[in-house]
Motif scaffolding. Structure first.
Motif, PDB file in Angstrom:
ATOM      1  N   SER A   9       0.828  -1.202   0.000  1.00  0.00           N
ATOM      2  CA  SER A   9       0.000   0.000   0.000  1.00  0.00           C
ATOM      3  C   SER A   9       0.866   1.259   0.000  1.00  0.00           C
ATOM      4  CB  SER A   9      -0.907   0.008   1.236  1.00  0.00           C
ATOM      5  OG  SER A   9      -1.355   1.300   1.550  1.00  0.00           O
ATOM      6  N   SER A  10       0.677   2.112  -1.004  1.00  0.00           N
ATOM      7  CA  SER A  10       1.436   3.355  -1.069  1.00  0.00           C
ATOM      8  C   SER A  10       1.160   4.242   0.134  1.00  0.00           C
ATOM      9  CB  SER A  10       1.089   4.126  -2.361  1.00  0.00           C
ATOM     10  OG  SER A  10       1.499   3.416  -3.498  1.00  0.00           O
ATOM     11  N   ALA A  11      -0.098   4.292   0.535  1.00  0.00           N
ATOM     12  CA  ALA A  11      -0.463   5.130   1.678  1.00  0.00           C
ATOM     13  C   ALA A  11       0.192   4.616   2.960  1.00  0.00           C
ATOM     14  CB  ALA A  11      -1.980   5.176   1.827  1.00  0.00           C
ATOM     15  N   SER A  12       0.230   3.290   3.120  1.00  0.00           N
ATOM     16  CA  SER A  12       0.903   2.715   4.285  1.00  0.00           C
ATOM     17  C   SER A  12       2.396   3.000   4.246  1.00  0.00           C
ATOM     18  CB  SER A  12       0.680   1.198   4.318  1.00  0.00           C
ATOM     19  OG  SER A  12      -0.679   0.871   4.437  1.00  0.00           O
ATOM     20  N   PHE A  13       2.972   2.888   3.071  1.00  0.00           N
ATOM     21  CA  PHE A  13       4.396   3.139   2.863  1.00  0.00           C
ATOM     22  C   PHE A  13       4.741   4.565   3.300  1.00  0.00           C
ATOM     23  CE2 PHE A  13       7.814   2.393  -0.725  1.00  0.00           C
ATOM     24  CZ  PHE A  13       8.831   2.650   0.170  1.00  0.00           C
ATOM     25  N   ARG A  14       3.882   5.523   2.967  1.00  0.00           N
ATOM     26  CA  ARG A  14       4.124   6.923   3.363  1.00  0.00           C
ATOM     27  C   ARG A  14       4.292   7.039   4.876  1.00  0.00           C
ATOM     28  NH1 ARG A  14      -1.305   8.894   0.394  1.00  0.00           N
ATOM     29  NH2 ARG A  14      -0.690   8.404  -1.758  1.00  0.00           N
ATOM     30  N   VAL A  15       3.378   6.396   5.599  1.00  0.00           N
ATOM     31  CA  VAL A  15       3.409   6.495   7.054  1.00  0.00           C
ATOM     32  C   VAL A  15       4.630   5.770   7.617  1.00  0.00           C
ATOM     33  CG1 VAL A  15       2.184   5.981   9.194  1.00  0.00           C
ATOM     34  CG2 VAL A  15       0.911   6.804   7.201  1.00  0.00           C
ATOM     35  N   ARG A  16       4.977   4.634   7.041  1.00  0.00           N
ATOM     36  CA  ARG A  16       6.175   3.928   7.504  1.00  0.00           C
ATOM     37  C   ARG A  16       7.421   4.801   7.335  1.00  0.00           C
ATOM     38  NH1 ARG A  16       3.973  -0.500   4.474  1.00  0.00           N
ATOM     39  NH2 ARG A  16       5.688  -0.373   2.981  1.00  0.00           N
ATOM     40  N   ILE A  17       7.495   5.534   6.227  1.00  0.00           N
ATOM     41  CA  ILE A  17       8.628   6.446   6.006  1.00  0.00           C
ATOM     42  C   ILE A  17       8.665   7.505   7.095  1.00  0.00           C
ATOM     43  CG2 ILE A  17       9.576   8.234   4.498  1.00  0.00           C
ATOM     44  CD1 ILE A  17       8.429   6.592   2.117  1.00  0.00           C
ATOM     45  N   ALA A  18       7.525   8.126   7.350  1.00  0.00           N
ATOM     46  CA  ALA A  18       7.467   9.195   8.361  1.00  0.00           C
ATOM     47  C   ALA A  18       7.886   8.667   9.729  1.00  0.00           C
ATOM     48  CB  ALA A  18       6.058   9.787   8.424  1.00  0.00           C
ATOM     49  N   LEU A  19       7.397   7.494  10.100  1.00  0.00           N
ATOM     50  CA  LEU A  19       7.767   6.906  11.386  1.00  0.00           C
ATOM     51  C   LEU A  19       9.269   6.618  11.443  1.00  0.00           C
ATOM     52  CD1 LEU A  19       4.740   4.462  11.700  1.00  0.00           C
ATOM     53  CD2 LEU A  19       5.276   6.258  13.353  1.00  0.00           C
ATOM     54  N   ALA A  20       9.817   6.125  10.338  1.00  0.00           N
ATOM     55  CA  ALA A  20      11.245   5.809  10.305  1.00  0.00           C
ATOM     56  C   ALA A  20      12.093   7.074  10.363  1.00  0.00           C
ATOM     57  CB  ALA A  20      11.574   5.005   9.047  1.00  0.00           C
ATOM     58  N   LEU A  21      11.687   8.106   9.633  1.00  0.00           N
ATOM     59  CA  LEU A  21      12.434   9.364   9.656  1.00  0.00           C
ATOM     60  C   LEU A  21      12.486   9.940  11.070  1.00  0.00           C
ATOM     61  CD1 LEU A  21      11.181  11.059   6.364  1.00  0.00           C
ATOM     62  CD2 LEU A  21      13.549  10.423   6.862  1.00  0.00           C
ATOM     63  N   LYS A  22      11.406   9.767  11.796  1.00  0.00           N
ATOM     64  CA  LYS A  22      11.341  10.312  13.154  1.00  0.00           C
ATOM     65  C   LYS A  22      11.869   9.343  14.213  1.00  0.00           C
ATOM     66  CE  LYS A  22       7.663  13.585  12.142  1.00  0.00           C
ATOM     67  NZ  LYS A  22       8.442  14.772  12.558  1.00  0.00           N
ATOM     68  N   GLY A  23      12.245   8.154  13.774  1.00  0.00           N
ATOM     69  CA  GLY A  23      12.794   7.190  14.724  1.00  0.00           C
ATOM     70  C   GLY A  23      11.783   6.681  15.732  1.00  0.00           C
ATOM     71  N   LEU A  24      10.529   6.599  15.328  1.00  0.00           N
ATOM     72  CA  LEU A  24       9.465   6.181  16.234  1.00  0.00           C
ATOM     73  C   LEU A  24       9.231   4.681  16.136  1.00  0.00           C
ATOM     74  CD1 LEU A  24       6.942   9.085  15.563  1.00  0.00           C
ATOM     75  CD2 LEU A  24       8.451   8.811  17.545  1.00  0.00           C
ATOM     76  N   ARG A  25       9.148   4.021  17.265  1.00  0.00           N
ATOM     77  CA  ARG A  25       8.905   2.592  17.301  1.00  0.00           C
ATOM     78  C   ARG A  25       7.403   2.324  17.263  1.00  0.00           C
ATOM     79  NH1 ARG A  25      12.478  -0.360  21.812  1.00  0.00           N
ATOM     80  NH2 ARG A  25      11.704  -2.112  20.565  1.00  0.00           N
ATOM     81  N   TYR A  26       7.047   1.234  16.603  1.00  0.00           N
ATOM     82  CA  TYR A  26       5.628   0.878  16.514  1.00  0.00           C
ATOM     83  C   TYR A  26       5.504  -0.616  16.255  1.00  0.00           C
ATOM     84  CZ  TYR A  26       6.502   0.854  11.461  1.00  0.00           C
ATOM     85  OH  TYR A  26       7.013   0.585  10.204  1.00  0.00           O
ATOM     86  N   GLU A  27       4.333  -1.135  16.550  1.00  0.00           N
ATOM     87  CA  GLU A  27       4.031  -2.533  16.251  1.00  0.00           C
ATOM     88  C   GLU A  27       3.441  -2.610  14.853  1.00  0.00           C
ATOM     89  OE1 GLU A  27       1.005  -6.122  17.677  1.00  0.00           O
ATOM     90  OE2 GLU A  27       1.351  -4.394  18.999  1.00  0.00           O
ATOM     91  N   TYR A  28       4.013  -3.438  14.022  1.00  0.00           N
ATOM     92  CA  TYR A  28       3.556  -3.614  12.644  1.00  0.00           C
ATOM     93  C   TYR A  28       2.433  -4.656  12.624  1.00  0.00           C
ATOM     94  CZ  TYR A  28       3.984  -4.336   7.560  1.00  0.00           C
ATOM     95  OH  TYR A  28       3.756  -4.420   6.200  1.00  0.00           O
ATOM     96  N   VAL A  29       1.240  -4.247  12.215  1.00  0.00           N
ATOM     97  CA  VAL A  29       0.100  -5.169  12.145  1.00  0.00           C
ATOM     98  C   VAL A  29      -0.316  -5.306  10.682  1.00  0.00           C
ATOM     99  CG1 VAL A  29      -2.226  -5.688  12.944  1.00  0.00           C
ATOM    100  CG2 VAL A  29      -0.670  -4.361  14.410  1.00  0.00           C
ATOM    101  N   PRO A  30      -0.051  -6.453  10.065  1.00  0.00           N
ATOM    102  CA  PRO A  30      -0.374  -6.610   8.647  1.00  0.00           C
ATOM    103  C   PRO A  30      -1.868  -6.780   8.388  1.00  0.00           C
ATOM    104  CG  PRO A  30       0.519  -8.644   9.505  1.00  0.00           C
ATOM    105  CD  PRO A  30       0.621  -7.637  10.623  1.00  0.00           C
ATOM    106  N   VAL A  31      -2.341  -6.114   7.346  1.00  0.00           N
ATOM    107  CA  VAL A  31      -3.717  -6.264   6.863  1.00  0.00           C
ATOM    108  C   VAL A  31      -3.587  -6.520   5.363  1.00  0.00           C
ATOM    109  CG1 VAL A  31      -5.983  -5.194   6.600  1.00  0.00           C
ATOM    110  CG2 VAL A  31      -4.585  -4.658   8.613  1.00  0.00           C
ATOM    111  N   HIS A  32      -3.829  -7.740   4.938  1.00  0.00           N
ATOM    112  CA  HIS A  32      -3.589  -8.110   3.544  1.00  0.00           C
ATOM    113  C   HIS A  32      -4.743  -7.626   2.671  1.00  0.00           C
ATOM    114  CE1 HIS A  32      -2.198 -10.212   0.037  1.00  0.00           C
ATOM    115  NE2 HIS A  32      -1.170 -10.734   0.694  1.00  0.00           N
TER     116      HIS A  32
END
Length: 213
Positions: A9-32
């Motif tokens: 998902s492009s939209a999901s990818f955007r948020v993952r980038i933002a979280l990574a840039l900010k160094g924020l930890r999160y639980e990854y929950v896959p939704v296929h």
């Protein structure tokens, strides 16, 4: 925090980038999404729009829509900033981001492509031609906007912004459909600069725990 998302998902990818840039930890929950898991009743209780991504905060509050989620993260965790400090700069960055999120992505997301195939009986090659046409047209517009702006390493200036969070997933998606990226020097230079950074590498689909071989 928990991020409900789909690796492609492009939209999901955007948020993952933002979280990574900010160094924020999160639980990854896959939704296929391709398997329809976002349409199941249990997920509707999590995300009323039945879309990905959805971000669940530590207190249980849930947020939807990637652009709103990223802006929330930027306001709550302001370093590094993903939009400029000045009003004009913020408007420029948001315009670039929305050129992708609002102009290119909506007509080419999975549910639209599935509707073309299943409901309108568009064949595979025609569907892919549709996709490539709209992505190419949108990126040509994006390139013109970059050319009219000031020079910089990324989409706006010398640090990644919200615009880059949107651009990189769109290029990844376009690559899957063999989109023509020639004649887009500023756009592709920004993409390459982003992909040299660990945050973008960590967020890419192949690095996700639910990535398919």
């Amino acid at each position: 925090m928990k991020l409900y998302n789909y690796f492609r998902s492009s939209a999901s990818f955007r948020v993952r980038i933002a979280l990574a840039l900010k160094g924020l930890r999160y639980e990854y929950v896959p939704v296929h999404v391709a398997k329809g898991e976002h349409k199941q009743a249990g997920y509707a209780d999590i995300a009323a729009d039945q879309l990905v991504p959805a971000l669940e905060l530590d207190d249980g509050t849930r947020l939807s829509q990637s652009m709103a989620i990223i802006e929330y993260l930027d306001e709550t965790f302001p370093t590094p900033a993903l939009v400029p400090a000045d009003a004009l700069g913020r408007a420029r960055v948001r315009a670039l981001a929305q050129s992708i999120a609002c102009e290119i992505h909506p007509v080419n997301n999975l549910r639209v492509l599935k509707y073309l195939s299943k409901e309108l009986k568009v064949d595979e090659e025609a569907k892919n031609t549709w996709y490539r046409h709209w992505v190419r047209a949108g990126l040509e517009s994006f390139e013109r906007q970059l050319a009219q702006g000031s020079a910089g390493t990324y989409c706006f200036g010398d640090t990644p912004t919200l615009a880059d969070c949107c651009l990189v997933p769109q290029i990844f998606n376009g690559q899957r459909f063999n989109t023509n990226f020639s004649g887009l020097p500023r756009t592709m230079a920004a993409f390459e600069a982003c992909m040299a950074l660990p945050a973008f590498q960590q967020a890419q689909p192949s690095a996700c725990p639910d990535a398919e071989a």
